[in-house]
Design a protein around this motif. Sequence first.
Motif, mmCIF file in Angstrom:
data_model
loop_
_atom_site.group_PDB
_atom_site.id
_atom_site.type_symbol
_atom_site.label_atom_id
_atom_site.label_comp_id
_atom_site.label_asym_id
_atom_site.label_seq_id
_atom_site.Cartn_x
_atom_site.Cartn_y
_atom_site.Cartn_z
ATOM 1 N N VAL A 1 0.687 -1.037 0.032
ATOM 2 C CA VAL A 1 0.099 0.108 -0.148
ATOM 3 C C VAL A 1 0.916 1.393 0.032
ATOM 4 O O VAL A 1 1.823 1.241 0.799
ATOM 5 C CB VAL A 1 -0.889 -0.015 1.392
ATOM 6 C CG1 VAL A 1 -1.626 1.234 1.241
ATOM 7 C CG2 VAL A 1 -1.675 -1.121 1.417
ATOM 8 N N ASP A 2 0.534 2.210 -0.807
ATOM 9 C CA ASP A 2 1.321 3.441 -1.058
ATOM 10 C C ASP A 2 0.200 4.632 -0.704
ATOM 11 O O ASP A 2 -0.373 4.994 -1.688
ATOM 12 C CB ASP A 2 2.263 3.539 -2.244
ATOM 13 C CG ASP A 2 3.235 4.733 -2.062
ATOM 14 O OD1 ASP A 2 2.699 5.771 -1.689
ATOM 15 O OD2 ASP A 2 4.250 4.514 -2.518
ATOM 16 N N LEU A 3 0.299 5.008 0.381
ATOM 17 C CA LEU A 3 -0.717 6.205 0.508
ATOM 18 C C LEU A 3 -0.341 7.233 -0.176
ATOM 19 O O LEU A 3 -1.528 8.083 -0.909
ATOM 20 C CB LEU A 3 -0.439 6.714 1.932
ATOM 21 C CG LEU A 3 -1.276 5.938 2.955
ATOM 22 C CD1 LEU A 3 -1.093 6.498 4.433
ATOM 23 C CD2 LEU A 3 -2.562 5.511 2.677
ATOM 24 N N SER A 4 0.873 7.921 -0.713
ATOM 25 C CA SER A 4 0.816 8.946 -1.576
ATOM 26 C C SER A 4 0.240 8.680 -2.959
ATOM 27 O O SER A 4 0.191 9.493 -3.890
ATOM 28 C CB SER A 4 2.267 9.619 -1.593
ATOM 29 O OG SER A 4 3.228 8.841 -0.593
ATOM 30 N N VAL A 5 0.632 7.527 -3.475
ATOM 31 C CA VAL A 5 -0.039 7.129 -4.734
ATOM 32 C C VAL A 5 -1.514 7.426 -5.241
ATOM 33 O O VAL A 5 -1.548 8.152 -6.146
ATOM 34 C CB VAL A 5 0.017 5.567 -4.990
ATOM 35 C CG1 VAL A 5 -0.969 5.298 -6.308
ATOM 36 C CG2 VAL A 5 1.468 5.208 -5.356
ATOM 37 N N ASN A 6 -2.426 7.772 -4.080
ATOM 38 C CA ASN A 6 -3.635 7.714 -4.165
ATOM 39 C C ASN A 6 -3.533 9.559 -4.402
ATOM 40 O O ASN A 6 -4.389 9.792 -5.619
ATOM 41 C CB ASN A 6 -4.602 7.573 -3.058
ATOM 42 C CG ASN A 6 -4.560 6.053 -2.974
ATOM 43 O OD1 ASN A 6 -5.085 5.544 -3.779
ATOM 44 N ND2 ASN A 6 -4.058 5.534 -1.740
ATOM 45 N N LEU A 7 -2.894 10.283 -3.781
ATOM 46 C CA LEU A 7 -2.768 11.524 -3.978
ATOM 47 C C LEU A 7 -2.442 12.071 -5.316
ATOM 48 O O LEU A 7 -2.503 12.899 -6.072
ATOM 49 C CB LEU A 7 -2.122 12.296 -2.959
ATOM 50 C CG LEU A 7 -2.775 12.858 -1.733
ATOM 51 C CD1 LEU A 7 -2.137 13.313 -0.554
ATOM 52 C CD2 LEU A 7 -3.807 13.966 -2.099
ATOM 53 N N GLU A 8 -1.283 11.091 -5.752
ATOM 54 C CA GLU A 8 -0.330 11.641 -6.966
ATOM 55 C C GLU A 8 -1.358 11.202 -8.101
ATOM 56 O O GLU A 8 -1.347 11.695 -9.301
ATOM 57 C CB GLU A 8 0.684 10.591 -6.937
ATOM 58 C CG GLU A 8 1.625 11.249 -5.959
ATOM 59 C CD GLU A 8 3.196 10.682 -5.815
ATOM 60 O OE1 GLU A 8 3.260 10.019 -7.155
ATOM 61 O OE2 GLU A 8 3.675 10.658 -4.922
ATOM 62 N N ILE A 9 -2.410 10.100 -8.131
ATOM 63 C CA ILE A 9 -3.414 9.709 -9.203
ATOM 64 C C ILE A 9 -4.256 11.137 -9.172
ATOM 65 O O ILE A 9 -4.467 11.501 -10.186
ATOM 66 C CB ILE A 9 -3.999 8.609 -8.846
ATOM 67 C CG1 ILE A 9 -2.900 7.512 -9.053
ATOM 68 C CG2 ILE A 9 -5.203 8.260 -9.855
ATOM 69 C CD1 ILE A 9 -3.629 6.012 -8.652
ATOM 70 N N LEU A 10 -4.605 11.576 -8.138
ATOM 71 C CA LEU A 10 -5.389 12.829 -8.333
ATOM 72 C C LEU A 10 -4.533 13.773 -8.632
ATOM 73 O O LEU A 10 -5.307 14.647 -10.012
ATOM 74 C CB LEU A 10 -5.750 13.138 -6.853
ATOM 75 C CG LEU A 10 -6.880 12.916 -5.790
ATOM 76 C CD1 LEU A 10 -6.968 13.856 -4.666
ATOM 77 C CD2 LEU A 10 -8.037 12.631 -6.631
#
Lengths: 209, 209
Positions: free
Chosen positions: A192-201
Amino acid sequence: MKAFKIPEATVMRLSIYSRYLHQLMDEGEDTVSSGEIANGVGVSSAQVRKDLAYFGEFGTRGVGYKVSELYLQLMKILGLDHRWNTIIVGAGKLGSALALYQGFSDRGFNICAILDINPAIIGNQLGNLEVQSLDQLSSLVGQHQIQIGVIAVPANHAQDVTEQLLQAGVKAILNFSPRVLKVTPDIVLRNVDLSVNLEILSFNLALNR
Amino acid sequence: MKAFKIPEATVMRLSIYSRYLHQLMDEGEDTVSSGEIANGVGVSSAQVRKDLAYFGEFGTRGVGYKVSELYLQLMKILGLDHRWNTIIVGAGKLGSALALYQGFSDRGFNICAILDINPAIIGNQLGNLEVQSLDQLSSLVGQHQIQIGVIAVPANHAQDVTEQLLQAGVKAILNFSPRVLKVTPDIVLRNVDLSVNLEILSFNLALNR
DNA sequence: CAGCGATAATGAATTCTTTCACTAAGTTGG
DNA sequence: CCAACTTAGTGAAAGAATTCATTATCGCTG
């Protein structure tokens, strides 16, 4: 239950369906159709039925699904019909947050212990857990019959901690560190990579500029 | 940059490649091949090349990619060549953890404010942020030119908070609540469910029993 | 109790993603 | 400067996942 190849996306959606069904139970609903579930969680009704079809027939044609029954079936499929003992390694910002997060316990995951290597934070209280020394890893895993290890340490220690966990008998790893872990094929591993989600945004925002 | 349809899985991997490249830069590597990247992040080399091919040609045949150059390109593609202003709504366990988590700031996301509706926790200090009242939402979004809203409130308030954020001018939402949000198509929305990850582990563990 | 409307189940068709296999283009060593 | 080698780029093939369209059941109504 067919043990064939279930798409991970399906498993993820089952988890989401189960939460939605729980909500319906709270609202006192008795039955629900695939279309309503679909609407409630934002997928197509065919998708809902296909996902369920991997595991059997749960509904009644012309009627729909009995909410409580389908809920129990899904919980069983997801292995949430009993509790899992879990240990968190790393009591930094992320590890602490995970230890305090109520959502895990609600869904059947007992956080039995949280460890760190830094003497400055060993002994800190997090909810009703005390941060313990990494030295205790092996004995704690044995003592609590821990099956799941959560890795919330810096990338450079992730592989080392992983090996200690597996050595101690842990069967599954949830890895929050940005490092690819090497494990034998019998170990269940998820990254799980939490920042990935923000980066997709960010990516999507950047498209329209 | 082609604005066609980029698979979300590709965007996710680009984010991971970029982190790996950063690591290589720290280690002083000058060039890297698709095969090395593939190895480092756990995918196939063809996958790496295909992912990059959506956006152009970045390498030199026979040689590979220049690490720092590819890194900058990826950061630009991901929209991380400048910083995004972000607000967190909900200062419970999860919201607080997100506010404290260093990883976001490291990757270009300024957490400008964190809000809650509960008077008991308004005024609490989280790192260098003070929890502010939900009433301040609109003015803070305007004042800091905030583009991204993070929702960490209970499910029953999620839609309401979403509407306030959009009203105030936020363009993207990262939703940690287990509720499907209704937004207009021009809004970038992404849902994250922390327990889903543990539940996928649980599912896989339950298979082999 | 027959017929209609609703909805689950499911095989087929479609679309999307990944992998494969080949080509093009550069580097290095003799 | 040529030959051998390496690696990016890419169209085609294979594989997965999703959607579509049809069929099978069920409950309800008159």
